[in-house]
Design a protein around this motif. Structure first.
Motif, PDB file in Angstrom:
ATOM      1  N   ILE A   1     -17.618  19.778  23.857  1.00 35.09           N
ATOM      2  CA  ILE A   1     -18.571  18.884  23.215  1.00 35.09           C
ATOM      3  C   ILE A   1     -18.328  18.927  21.714  1.00 35.09           C
ATOM      4  O   ILE A   1     -18.281  20.004  21.118  1.00 35.09           O
ATOM      5  N   SER A   2     -18.157  17.761  21.117  1.00 32.32           N
ATOM      6  CA  SER A   2     -18.097  17.691  19.657  1.00 32.32           C
ATOM      7  C   SER A   2     -19.140  16.675  19.206  1.00 32.32           C
ATOM      8  O   SER A   2     -19.307  15.629  19.833  1.00 32.32           O
ATOM      9  N   THR A   3     -19.846  16.987  18.130  1.00 32.99           N
ATOM     10  CA  THR A   3     -20.918  16.122  17.675  1.00 32.99           C
ATOM     11  C   THR A   3     -20.973  16.083  16.161  1.00 32.99           C
ATOM     12  O   THR A   3     -20.735  17.099  15.492  1.00 32.99           O
TER      13      THR A   3
ATOM     14  N   VAL B   1     -30.680  18.304  13.572  1.00 35.84           N
ATOM     15  CA  VAL B   1     -29.859  19.275  14.294  1.00 35.84           C
ATOM     16  C   VAL B   1     -29.609  18.762  15.714  1.00 35.84           C
ATOM     17  O   VAL B   1     -30.490  18.154  16.331  1.00 35.84           O
ATOM     18  N   TYR B   2     -28.409  18.978  16.223  1.00 36.34           N
ATOM     19  CA  TYR B   2     -28.074  18.547  17.585  1.00 36.34           C
ATOM     20  C   TYR B   2     -29.037  19.183  18.581  1.00 36.34           C
ATOM     21  O   TYR B   2     -29.417  20.342  18.452  1.00 36.34           O
TER      22      TYR B   2
ATOM     23  N   LEU C   1     -17.036  24.532  25.385  1.00 39.57           N
ATOM     24  CA  LEU C   1     -16.678  24.721  23.984  1.00 39.57           C
ATOM     25  C   LEU C   1     -17.418  23.658  23.179  1.00 39.57           C
ATOM     26  O   LEU C   1     -17.503  22.502  23.610  1.00 39.57           O
ATOM     27  N   ALA C   2     -17.979  24.024  22.051  1.00 43.40           N
ATOM     28  CA  ALA C   2     -18.788  23.071  21.294  1.00 43.40           C
ATOM     29  C   ALA C   2     -18.499  23.177  19.803  1.00 43.40           C
ATOM     30  O   ALA C   2     -18.312  24.277  19.272  1.00 43.40           O
ATOM     31  N   TRP C   3     -18.468  22.018  19.148  1.00 42.07           N
ATOM     32  CA  TRP C   3     -18.227  21.958  17.718  1.00 42.07           C
ATOM     33  C   TRP C   3     -19.214  20.968  17.125  1.00 42.07           C
ATOM     34  O   TRP C   3     -19.278  19.823  17.556  1.00 42.07           O
ATOM     35  N   ALA C   4     -19.992  21.414  16.143  1.00 44.08           N
ATOM     36  CA  ALA C   4     -20.996  20.557  15.524  1.00 44.08           C
ATOM     37  C   ALA C   4     -20.739  20.436  14.034  1.00 44.08           C
ATOM     38  O   ALA C   4     -20.591  21.442  13.337  1.00 44.08           O
TER      39      ALA C   4
ATOM     40  N   ILE D   1     -19.841  25.642  13.871  1.00 48.68           N
ATOM     41  CA  ILE D   1     -20.698  24.742  13.110  1.00 48.68           C
ATOM     42  C   ILE D   1     -20.118  24.567  11.711  1.00 48.68           C
ATOM     43  O   ILE D   1     -19.755  25.551  11.052  1.00 48.68           O
ATOM     44  N   GLN D   2     -20.014  23.323  11.280  1.00 48.41           N
ATOM     45  CA  GLN D   2     -19.589  23.012   9.927  1.00 48.41           C
ATOM     46  C   GLN D   2     -20.635  22.141   9.243  1.00 48.41           C
ATOM     47  O   GLN D   2     -21.307  21.333   9.901  1.00 48.41           O
ATOM     48  N   VAL D   3     -20.755  22.296   7.940  1.00 45.43           N
ATOM     49  CA  VAL D   3     -21.674  21.492   7.144  1.00 45.43           C
ATOM     50  C   VAL D   3     -20.854  20.494   6.329  1.00 45.43           C
ATOM     51  O   VAL D   3     -19.897  20.877   5.647  1.00 45.43           O
TER      52      VAL D   3
END
Length: 239
Positions: free
Chosen positions: A68-70, A76-77, A119-122, A157-159
């Motif tokens: 999952i990428s968002t 917030v997700y 796997l998740a990337w936000a 998590i990236q900002v």
């Protein structure tokens, strides 16, 4: 299904359990009736049925995703929200049964608790950190939740800093879901509906935009530092 279990499920269906209590209750019932998790699974189905009809197809696909990428520009997700933050977000839609929606959102998050979660990337716009949804206390807890996930094996998590200016997704938030055996999906939302597509050109375009977002955003380590700084300076709490 045993008559007792069916009766308990019927009672649960007519009155949605609280987000915290529903899972504890179902697990106690499973232990008492020695049902090998059957009641917990049924309660999960009841809770997920509380999701808006237009959102349920996405939630079903999200639960099956391997990756999952968002990118989130406003909030917030959902999978990373605390219960109190989720309640404040969902209340803005003035729903008839707010607690049912909160319970459903908390149930959605259980995919991150699996033995093998996706796997998740936000990527979160920096504005998300400053928008005081629910008030100071709620935001402190929410930012702490993000920091907790920062060291999660399956989550990154990236900002995206405000100083980045124009970027690859000024059009808004979007999610991408990848699967082991099915085509990749791109998901977007408008005011009261969701849209999924597996169109190859759309998926390709979204992938390119997401790569640009990741490149423009702060590194994972820098993002942790930025969240910690905002938490302390804006909401008065040291991580």
């Amino acid at each position: 299904m045993a008559r007792g279990t069916a009766g308990l499920l019927s009672a649960t269906s007519t009155r949605t359990p609280s987000p915290r209590g529903s899972r504890d209750f179902s697990e106690r019932v499973d232990a008492a009736l020695v049902t090998d998790g059957t009641f917990s699974r049924l309660v999960g189905l009841v809770l997920r049925s509380q999701l808006p009809t237009w959102f349920q197809p996405y939630a079903d696909m999200e639960a099956k995703a391997a990756y999952i990428s968002t990118y989130q520009a406003q909030v917030v997700y959902g999978l990373l929200q605390t219960e109190e933050y989720a309640r404040a977000v969902l209340a803005t839609g003035m729903p008839k049964d707010l607690e049912a929606l909160v319970a459903a959102r908390m149930e959605r998050q259980r995919i991150l608790e699996r033995e093998r979660p996706p796997l998740a990337w936000a990527v979160l716009d920096e504005a998300v950190l400053y928008r005081p949804i629910g008030g100071q206390k709620v935001m402190r807890a929410q930012l702490q939740r993000l920091l907790d996930y920062a060291t999660h094996r399956w989550m990154r998590i990236q900002v995206l800093p405000s100083v980045a200016g124009e970027h690859a997704s000024l059009a808004g938030s979007f999610n991408q879901l990848r699967f082991d055996d099915d085509p990749e999906i791109v998901y977007t939302e408008d005011v009261n509906s969701g849209h999924m597509t597996a169109n190859p050109e759309t998926v390709r375009e979204a992938s390119l935009r997401y790569a640009h977002l990741q490149a423009t955003a702060l590194s994972v380590e820098e993002s942790v530092a930025r969240i910690s700084r905002v938490m302390e300076e804006r909401y008065g709490a040291r991580p």
